[in-house]
Motif scaffolding. Sequence first.
Motif: not given
Length: 300
Positions: A231-237, A260-262
Amino acid sequence: MLKYIPLILILLITKITLSQKKNVLLVGIDGLQLEELAKVKTPNFDKFNIKKGFNGGLLGTDSQQVTSSGPSWVTVLTGVWTDNHKITSNSSNQVSASKSVFNFIKTSNSKLKTASISTWKNINLLLYKDMYLVDFSTQGGLDDNSTKIAVDLIEGKGLDFVFVHLDDVDHAGHAHGFGEKYSKSILKMDENIGYLLKATEHRNKNFNEDWLVILVTDHGRDSKGFGHGNQTISEKSIFVGLNKKGNSFFESVNNDKKINAIQELEKQTIPQTAVVPTILKYLNIPIKKEWKLDAKPLID
């Protein structure tokens, strides 16, 4: 007499437009990071209006799911998160507890024809309860073969809804991370997108059809491009692309705005669950409350 000709032409054009048959092609591109796409010259991707989205459910809620292909593709094709479809990993020893877009289409109008062409066979296996409703399906193989099958089906059969899953970009990421080989896989993907677009354009021109083409990816990648699942920003994008103008919500997404945040990602971009209602809306299939879809359409 001549002054009435423009009105006649307008009426004829309106009649032709209204009589166009609506069709949808959903192209699932596994593991393609939007930021990496922007670094490569992609004339066919550039024909789409592409907006940033998110996968993985809502952080800290029952809908939170791993950013892996199994749960993500099931979400794309059911319109709900894991708290409903119950798929928690890539294992094919699971079955979606939720109905898929194939079920919604066929049970709403049995005359509509569908296809599911999945380079990664597990997608169709996870949805196998609905596969008996699909008019044509394949599992496994290579991207070039899946593209050719989809092109042949679109050009020769028309069909009402076609899903094709393409996998090579994800393979490049797992093997090499971001870099030259990953970029080359995007270039090859752009070629396949071009073939698919030509097939829909052929139908539009010669069969009075009007194809909505949707691009979507299942997950992002970690900072180096090798893995995903967290659940990181890049993996969720992720991203969703349309070959048509979206509604105000879709058009309002600003890809250039720094996240800047999920929680910002989840509030300011498109949920992966929006794909199914968009397909149904375009095909004029009423969305039922009992389907419990987790998002609204991206078109009016």
